[in-house]
Design an enzyme around this catalytic site. Structure first.
Site, PDB file in Angstrom:
ATOM      1  N   SER A  72       7.251  -4.751   7.286  1.00 47.02           N
ATOM      2  CA  SER A  72       6.809  -5.672   8.331  1.00 47.02           C
ATOM      3  C   SER A  72       7.567  -7.001   8.318  1.00 47.02           C
ATOM      4  O   SER A  72       6.999  -8.068   8.054  1.00 47.02           O
ATOM      5  CB  SER A  72       5.307  -5.887   8.194  1.00 47.02           C
ATOM      6  OG  SER A  72       4.681  -4.640   8.243  1.00 47.02           O
ATOM      7  N   ARG A  98       0.817  -1.206   0.000  1.00 45.64           N
ATOM      8  CA  ARG A  98       0.000   0.000   0.000  1.00 45.64           C
ATOM      9  C   ARG A  98       0.853   1.259   0.000  1.00 45.64           C
ATOM     10  O   ARG A  98       1.879   1.328   0.689  1.00 45.64           O
ATOM     11  CB  ARG A  98      -0.872   0.052   1.249  1.00 45.64           C
ATOM     12  CG  ARG A  98      -2.095  -0.811   1.110  1.00 45.64           C
ATOM     13  CD  ARG A  98      -3.069  -0.530   2.203  1.00 45.64           C
ATOM     14  NE  ARG A  98      -2.569  -0.987   3.495  1.00 45.64           N
ATOM     15  CZ  ARG A  98      -3.211  -0.730   4.627  1.00 45.64           C
ATOM     16  NH1 ARG A  98      -4.307  -0.017   4.630  1.00 45.64           N
ATOM     17  NH2 ARG A  98      -2.735  -1.195   5.761  1.00 45.64           N
ATOM     18  N   ASP A 109       4.867  -3.018  11.284  1.00 48.83           N
ATOM     19  CA  ASP A 109       3.411  -2.774  11.334  1.00 48.83           C
ATOM     20  C   ASP A 109       2.852  -2.802  12.758  1.00 48.83           C
ATOM     21  O   ASP A 109       1.891  -2.105  13.077  1.00 48.83           O
ATOM     22  CB  ASP A 109       2.640  -3.757  10.434  1.00 48.83           C
ATOM     23  CG  ASP A 109       3.015  -5.216  10.643  1.00 48.83           C
ATOM     24  OD1 ASP A 109       3.913  -5.499  11.448  1.00 48.83           O
ATOM     25  OD2 ASP A 109       2.405  -6.084   9.980  1.00 48.83           O
TER      26      ASP A 109
HETATM   27  C1  BGC Z   1       7.075 -10.395  10.618  1.00 47.92           C
HETATM   28  C2  BGC Z   1       6.798  -9.225  11.553  1.00 47.92           C
HETATM   29  C3  BGC Z   1       5.438  -8.628  11.241  1.00 47.92           C
HETATM   30  C4  BGC Z   1       4.375  -9.713  11.250  1.00 47.92           C
HETATM   31  C5  BGC Z   1       3.001  -9.176  10.922  1.00 47.92           C
HETATM   32  C6  BGC Z   1       5.926 -11.370  10.622  1.00 47.92           C
HETATM   33  O1  BGC Z   1       6.127 -12.348   9.642  1.00 47.92           O
HETATM   34  O2  BGC Z   1       8.244 -11.057  11.008  1.00 47.92           O
HETATM   35  O3  BGC Z   1       7.793  -8.247  11.422  1.00 47.92           O
HETATM   36  O4  BGC Z   1       5.143  -7.657  12.208  1.00 47.92           O
HETATM   37  O5  BGC Z   1       4.699 -10.703  10.307  1.00 47.92           O
HETATM   38  O6  BGC Z   1       2.969  -8.577   9.673  1.00 47.92           O
END
Ligand code: BGC
Length: 470
Positions: free
Chosen positions: A200, A130, A253
């Site tokens: 994320s 996004r 995130d």
């Molecule tokens: C990542 C995290 C992320 C989570 C939710 C996981 O696979 O390692 O950094 O916050 O997914 O998106």
């Protein structure tokens, strides 16, 4: 722009990417003593419906009992898991290679609601990518323009530079659409923007705008990114597109979820994602972050990105089924991120599929149907099917039949087959929700917020869309 740099750094993502409105709506007030009974009541009828209320055939009953014994976690086990999470959190705050990584975010204060200006924000790490433009009016309101782009698997798993070029191209498309229609692409290239990057994945962050990827998760494997500063990769891609954008902040995130809710609800102390992946960020006292390098004077608190997906990779406290092991062995990094595999939306459907295939091979399920190519295809059983199956309240499970026929090309199922399938979904979904609850409980206890209560921001497709999950 009227935010100073520090305000921008600590704040923009929250409202920007996190994605504001739904997070705000999903606030869960954690007051354990009052909430737990209600939450239990909300979950238990689900299993009772699946396991006890239907007129069961004895073979069906035996099968359901066998499956339940493998997926159900006893209260004692849940308590042990919650306690072990706290032990591992403490260890992760002290050392770099803890089972839970406990990554310092360098976000050291939360928004006040007085921040103003327009910023760009990117959100990479879920099903879609996004691009957003967020405008803050300085009196607690934010408005957002956003555009979603689908990321093809070839981009997720190809060359790293091509992934960042794709991101920069999407930003350019967004800017031309929203700011370039009259003046053309040149104006888009000349305007200077500040941008927050919600990335994320687990990042070893050394400052608010610098961090290297530790490991890819959620099916991304793009080359030449692990170990590299992802802000630089993005900044270089913007240069190649002639975009005058400064990447000012890098956040996870979960951090964004926490900050965005804190903008309007100051008692927010944690942000949880239950979506494609799963993770949590929370507010920690700087004095407790033993491994933190650099000056600490004047710093009271810092948000910690737990990366709880890596909890219990040594497989000590959570009982696993053979299907969990089979799923893990087919991931790009077997033996890692196994807590996330038990919880998050990317994996739940696959566990259900593996159970179904196994039971079909022993003749205990779908005895009158042929296992279709789809049912034999890895990740072809979407977690969204589980949501639909668990929401199926028709007397003959007609919606479940449609999913089997239309999506999985499995005609000929019996009502008993469909009941067993629904039970499998309920067992796998309930286990996920209970494990996520262990994580939230651990974090609230670690922060000593059990008696006074606090707000935990929740976001993600699993939390929003999966029936009974909340
Ligand atoms: C990542 C995290 C992320 C989570 C939710 C996981 O696979 O390692 O950094 O916050 O997914 O998106």
């Amino acid at each position: 722009m009227q935010l100073d740099e520090t305000q921008f750094e600590t704040f923009v993502f929250g409202v920007g990417i996190g994605i504001g409105a739904c997070v705000l709506a999903m606030a869960a007030v954690v007051r354990p003593s009052k909430a737990s009974a209600t939450q239990r009541a909300a979950k238990e009828p689900l299993l009772k419906t699946a396991v006890h209320r239907e007129p069961l055939l004895s073979t069906e009953e035996r099968l359901v009992a066998r499956l339940s014994s493998q997926f159900n976690l006893s209260t004692d086990t849940l308590v042990r898991i919650q306690r072990q999470i706290i032990v591992d959190m403490k260890r992760g705050l002290a050392v770099d290679n803890g089972a839970i990584k406990m990554l310092p975010t360098h976000v050291t204060h939360r928004p006040k609601g007085t921040e103003r200006g327009s910023y760009l924000a990117l959100d990479l790490g879920g099903t879609n990518f996004r691009v957003c433009e967020v405008t803050f009016d300085g009196v607690g309101n934010a408005s957002m323009l956003q555009k979603k782009f689908k990321i093809e698997d070839a981009v997720k798993t190809g060359d790293g530079e091509a992934l960042f070029d794709f991101i920069a191209e999407c930003v350019k498309i967004f800017l031309v659409e929203n700011h370039g229609s009259q003046e053309g692409a040149k104006l888009v290239e000349s305007r200077k923007w500040q941008l927050g990057f919600c990335f994320s994945f687990p990042v070893n962050q050394v400052s608010i705008d610098e961090g290297s990827l530790l490991v890819w998760t959620k099916g991304f494997t793009a080359s030449n990114v692990v170990g590299v500063n992802v802000v630089k990769l993005l900044q270089d891609a913007f240069k190649r597109q002639n975009l005058n954008i400064a990447v000012s902040a890098l956040v996870n995130d979960t951090t964004g979820t926490l900050i965005s809710l804190a903008y309007t609800k100051p008692n927010t102390y944690a942000g949880v994602i239950l979506g494609t992946g799963s993770n949590c960020a929370y507010v920690e006292k700087v004095a407790n972050i033993e491994k933190l390098h650099g000056p600490r004077e004047g710093l009271d608190e810092m948000l910690i990105n737990m990366e709880w997906g890596g909890f219990d990779d040594a497989q000590v406290v959570i009982p696993r089924t053979k299907w969990d092991h089979a799923l893990d062995s087919n991931t790009p990094t077997p033996g890692t991120w196994t807590f996330e595999q038990l919880i998050s939306g990317m994996y739940l459907g696959e566990v259900v599929r593996l159970v179904c295939v196994d039971l079909a091979e022993t003749g205990e399920l779908f005895a009158k149907c042929k296992l279709s190519k789809e049912m034999r295809t890895i990740y072809a059983f979407d977690t969204a099917y589980m949501s639909a199956i668990e929401s199926d309240h028709t007397h003959d499970l007609a919606d479940t039949k449609s999913i089997l026929e239309d999506k999985l090309h499995m005609p000929g199922s019996t009502l008993v087959d469909r009941r067993i399938l629904r039970t499998i979904c309920a067992l796998v979904g309930t286990r996920s929700a209970r494990l996520a609850a262990c994580g939230v409980a651990a974090v609230v206890c670690k922060m000593n917020k059990l008696s006074e209560g606090c707000i935990v921001g929740m976001d993600g497709s699993l939390f929003e869309l999966y029936p009974y999950y909340k």
